[in-house]
Design a protein around this motif. Structure first.
Motif, PDB file in Angstrom:
ATOM      1  N   VAL A 196      50.651 -50.986 -15.831  1.00 44.29           N
ATOM      2  CA  VAL A 196      49.475 -50.434 -16.499  1.00 44.29           C
ATOM      3  C   VAL A 196      49.527 -50.925 -17.946  1.00 44.29           C
ATOM      4  O   VAL A 196      50.520 -50.691 -18.636  1.00 44.29           O
ATOM      5  N   PHE A 197      48.476 -51.630 -18.376  1.00 47.84           N
ATOM      6  CA  PHE A 197      48.495 -52.064 -19.768  1.00 47.84           C
ATOM      7  C   PHE A 197      47.251 -51.576 -20.505  1.00 47.84           C
ATOM      8  O   PHE A 197      46.148 -51.585 -19.984  1.00 47.84           O
ATOM      9  N   ILE A 198      47.491 -51.106 -21.730  1.00 49.19           N
ATOM     10  CA  ILE A 198      46.445 -50.574 -22.596  1.00 49.19           C
ATOM     11  C   ILE A 198      45.858 -51.726 -23.397  1.00 49.19           C
ATOM     12  O   ILE A 198      46.583 -52.568 -23.923  1.00 49.19           O
ATOM     13  N   SER A 199      44.539 -51.758 -23.499  1.00 42.32           N
ATOM     14  CA  SER A 199      43.903 -52.849 -24.232  1.00 42.32           C
ATOM     15  C   SER A 199      42.535 -52.412 -24.727  1.00 42.32           C
ATOM     16  O   SER A 199      41.973 -51.414 -24.282  1.00 42.32           O
ATOM     17  N   HIS A 200      42.008 -53.171 -25.690  1.00 42.96           N
ATOM     18  CA  HIS A 200      40.593 -53.044 -26.042  1.00 42.96           C
ATOM     19  C   HIS A 200      39.913 -54.409 -25.961  1.00 42.96           C
ATOM     20  O   HIS A 200      38.783 -54.569 -26.400  1.00 42.96           O
ATOM     21  N   LYS A 201      40.629 -55.404 -25.373  1.00 42.67           N
ATOM     22  CA  LYS A 201      40.111 -56.765 -25.282  1.00 42.67           C
ATOM     23  C   LYS A 201      39.517 -56.996 -23.893  1.00 42.67           C
ATOM     24  O   LYS A 201      40.236 -57.011 -22.886  1.00 42.67           O
ATOM     25  N   LEU A 202      38.224 -57.182 -23.852  1.00 41.01           N
ATOM     26  CA  LEU A 202      37.507 -57.248 -22.585  1.00 41.01           C
ATOM     27  C   LEU A 202      37.961 -58.430 -21.736  1.00 41.01           C
ATOM     28  O   LEU A 202      38.243 -58.288 -20.542  1.00 41.01           O
ATOM     29  N   SER A 203      38.008 -59.618 -22.337  1.00 40.69           N
ATOM     30  CA  SER A 203      38.305 -60.822 -21.559  1.00 40.69           C
ATOM     31  C   SER A 203      39.714 -60.782 -20.990  1.00 40.69           C
ATOM     32  O   SER A 203      39.945 -61.221 -19.860  1.00 40.69           O
ATOM     33  N   GLU A 204      40.679 -60.243 -21.748  1.00 40.31           N
ATOM     34  CA  GLU A 204      42.050 -60.170 -21.256  1.00 40.31           C
ATOM     35  C   GLU A 204      42.172 -59.194 -20.098  1.00 40.31           C
ATOM     36  O   GLU A 204      42.884 -59.455 -19.124  1.00 40.31           O
ATOM     37  N   ALA A 205      41.472 -58.074 -20.190  1.00 40.29           N
ATOM     38  CA  ALA A 205      41.499 -57.107 -19.088  1.00 40.29           C
ATOM     39  C   ALA A 205      40.930 -57.731 -17.817  1.00 40.29           C
ATOM     40  O   ALA A 205      41.495 -57.589 -16.724  1.00 40.29           O
ATOM     41  N   MET A 206      39.823 -58.453 -17.941  1.00 40.71           N
ATOM     42  CA  MET A 206      39.206 -59.098 -16.786  1.00 40.71           C
ATOM     43  C   MET A 206      40.118 -60.158 -16.184  1.00 40.71           C
ATOM     44  O   MET A 206      40.190 -60.327 -14.971  1.00 40.71           O
ATOM     45  N   HIS A 207      40.824 -60.879 -17.055  1.00 40.32           N
ATOM     46  CA  HIS A 207      41.669 -61.990 -16.604  1.00 40.32           C
ATOM     47  C   HIS A 207      42.927 -61.507 -15.893  1.00 40.32           C
ATOM     48  O   HIS A 207      43.342 -62.083 -14.883  1.00 40.32           O
TER      49      HIS A 207
END
Length: 527
Positions: A196-207
């Motif tokens: 489970v990784f926390i992010s606010h970066k859309l493209s990285e989450a999608m990738h």
């Protein structure tokens, strides 16, 4: 579907704040799950509940099919949950093996001594098992940030973690290191681990993610498949409305030099050289960007330019006048605005209300001072104007800075500095901690300043942001400018190599005549 983690109706309340409001999260075993949302959305709080740092006000934590009641991280670790924090918890002088086994070292001589050779063998075997390129004998202080992150992951695996939580894992990585991290994710999940990784970066989450859960204001507003969503859909979930994500700008009409940095040398608080012979110009009507992994001298450089740090050598020139020895107040009076990196330490007086904070730096002159006395009605009008234009919430000028969320603090600082009628804006991470919709608005205002002929120096760790907004882009590594490039003519991979201290293949072989004019540093020393 086998669930590795099931957070069922988690509510976490703090005095005056509901950080998580009946959040349910299901994470499939052997998958990568991204937890997406802006700062203050409740992501880290939710994961701190899973890791035992917080106890939920209400709801159930289920790990591997068993309901758990974690009183501490030790309980979570014993249940197979590990967490890698954004700021690594490693001991720099110690070796990789010593850090990984710290507190759990193999013993010899009946437990009287640490078996360092056995520790080294165990770490090497663990590294090989997961395909990590980590030398057990290297000292932490000598390895890259990307390797340090892998050491943190190995430390959790060494303690038996089957579920790994990573908090903003790409925040301090170059693009190449980000790709390496995602390859690590694939290797881990292939061997049955859950991430489970926390992010606010859309493209990285999608990738990187199989599934993405979006939190907004402490509420789960949806879970989508990573390969079936779009940036626009995720942004709308995060903000609650449609957002224009791509930066649109007209070609720059750059004028005369507004800011000149000439041979600047500066030391950090430890007396170590942090800025090493840096030179560049920023012209009227352009955005000059500085990219780089945090901690490579950007902070010290900005503080030198804005008058918060005295350079050891070199000159700062502003509107054809040397200002190297000028005070911070003199620079403000001359037309230099500054959005600081640390909003609470440098940008606001936290116990002050927004009327008082709105005139900081200009309280000695019109329109806030007349005949040596403060004009409080003018200060209130100004604060209320910033609050309205920049959508600061709650929209009350009597609110203290410390009572605002981080994102609203940032919006207020940006509004105050942009509305000074500056000739130069130094913006250090201006969109840090604000929601996607506010990022869109701040970007538009930066470009408005540029259109009005204001010189903008933009420092950001968000590569997409600094590349999209900048007309020229300098890349810093280890206190020096590796090169100044045309952001429209360079690839993300090339910028990533420069951020890591390497030149792309053939980079050194190009003469200045072969390169686009905007790609050559203004001092003629582009590589």
């Amino acid at each position: 579907m086998t669930l590795a983690v099931h957070l069922d109706g988690i509510t976490k309340r703090f005095p005056g704040v509901v950080a998580n409001d009946e959040v349910t999260l299901r994470v499939e075993e052997g998958s990568v799950h991204a937890l997406l949302g802006e700062n203050g959305a409740g992501k880290t709080t939710l994961m701190n509940v899973l890791y035992g740092l917080y106890q939920p006000t209400d709801g159930r934590v289920v790990v591997d099919g068993t309901e758990r009641d974690f009183d501490s991280p030790r309980d979570a670790i014993d249940a197979g949950v590990g967490m890698i924090h954004q700021h690594f918890m490693l001991v720099d002088p110690m070796t990789v093996a010593e850090n990984i086994t710290l507190g759990n070292e193999p013993r010899k001589w009946g437990g009287l001594a640490v078996d360092r050779e056995q520790a080294r063998r165990e770490v090497a075997a663990l590294s090989d098992r997961f395909g990590f390129d980590v030398d057990p004998d290297s000292r932490i202080e000598d390895v890259s940030v990307g390797v340090q992150q892998r050491v943190e992951i190995l430390k959790a695996l060494y303690r038996g973690a089957d579920v790994l939580i990573l908090d903003e894992p790409t925040a301090v990585l170059t693009p190449q290191e980000v790709e390496e991290l995602f390859a690590v994710f694939e290797e881990l999940t292939a061997q049955g681990k859950t991430i489970v990784f926390i992010s606010h970066k859309l493209s990285e989450a999608m990738h990187a993610a199989d599934e993405i859960t979006v939190l907004r204001d402490g509420v789960n507003v949806g879970t989508v498949r990573g390969d079936e969503t779009t940036r626009e859909e995720l942004a709308e979930l995060m903000v609650g409305r449609e957002v224009i994500l791509d930066v649109e700008k007209r070609p720059a009409s750059a004028g005369e030099r507004t800011l000149g940095v000439e041979g600047c040398v500066a030391e950090d608080e430890r007396g170590v050289r942090a800025v090493d012979d840096v030179s560049f110009d920023v012209r009227a009507g352009e955005v000059f960007g500085i990219a780089g992994v945090d901690g490579n001298g950007q902070s010290e450089l900005v503080e030198t330019i804005t008058g918060l740090r005295t350079p050891e050598a070199g000159r700062i020139v502003f509107d054809a006048e040397e200002i190297t020895d000028w005070s911070r107040r003199d620079r403000i009076d001359a037309g230099m605005s500054y959005v600081p990196e640390d909003r609470q330490e440098r940008g606001l007086v936290m116990p002050f209300d927004l009327v008082e904070n709105g005139m900081l730096g200009s309280q000695h002159r019109a329109p806030f001072a007349r005949s040596g006395r403060l004009d409080w009605p003018a200060a209130r009008d100004h604060a209320e104007s910033v609050i309205e234009q920049y959508d600061v919430r709650p929209p009350t000028a009597d609110t203290t800075a410390e009572s605002l969320s981080g994102g609203n603090q940032q919006k207020f600082i940006v509004g105050r500095e942009f509305e000074r009628d500056p000739t130069l804006v130094v913006a250090a991470h201006p969109t840090r901690g604000v929601d996607v919709g506010s990022i869109e608005f701040i970007h538009e205002r930066l470009l408005d300043l540029r259109e009005r002929g204001v010189a903008v120096l933009l420092v950001s760790s968000k590569l997409e942001e600094v590349q999209g907004l900048s007309d020229r882009l300098a890349v810093m590594h280890d206190g020096t400018i590796m090169d100044t490039v045309d952001p429209a003519a360079v690839t993300e991979e090339e910028i990533g190599l420069l951020m890591g201290g390497e030149y792309p293949d053939g980079w050194d072989d190009r003469s200045a005549e072969e390169r686009p004019p905007d790609e050559v540093a203004t001092d003629g020393e582009g590589r």
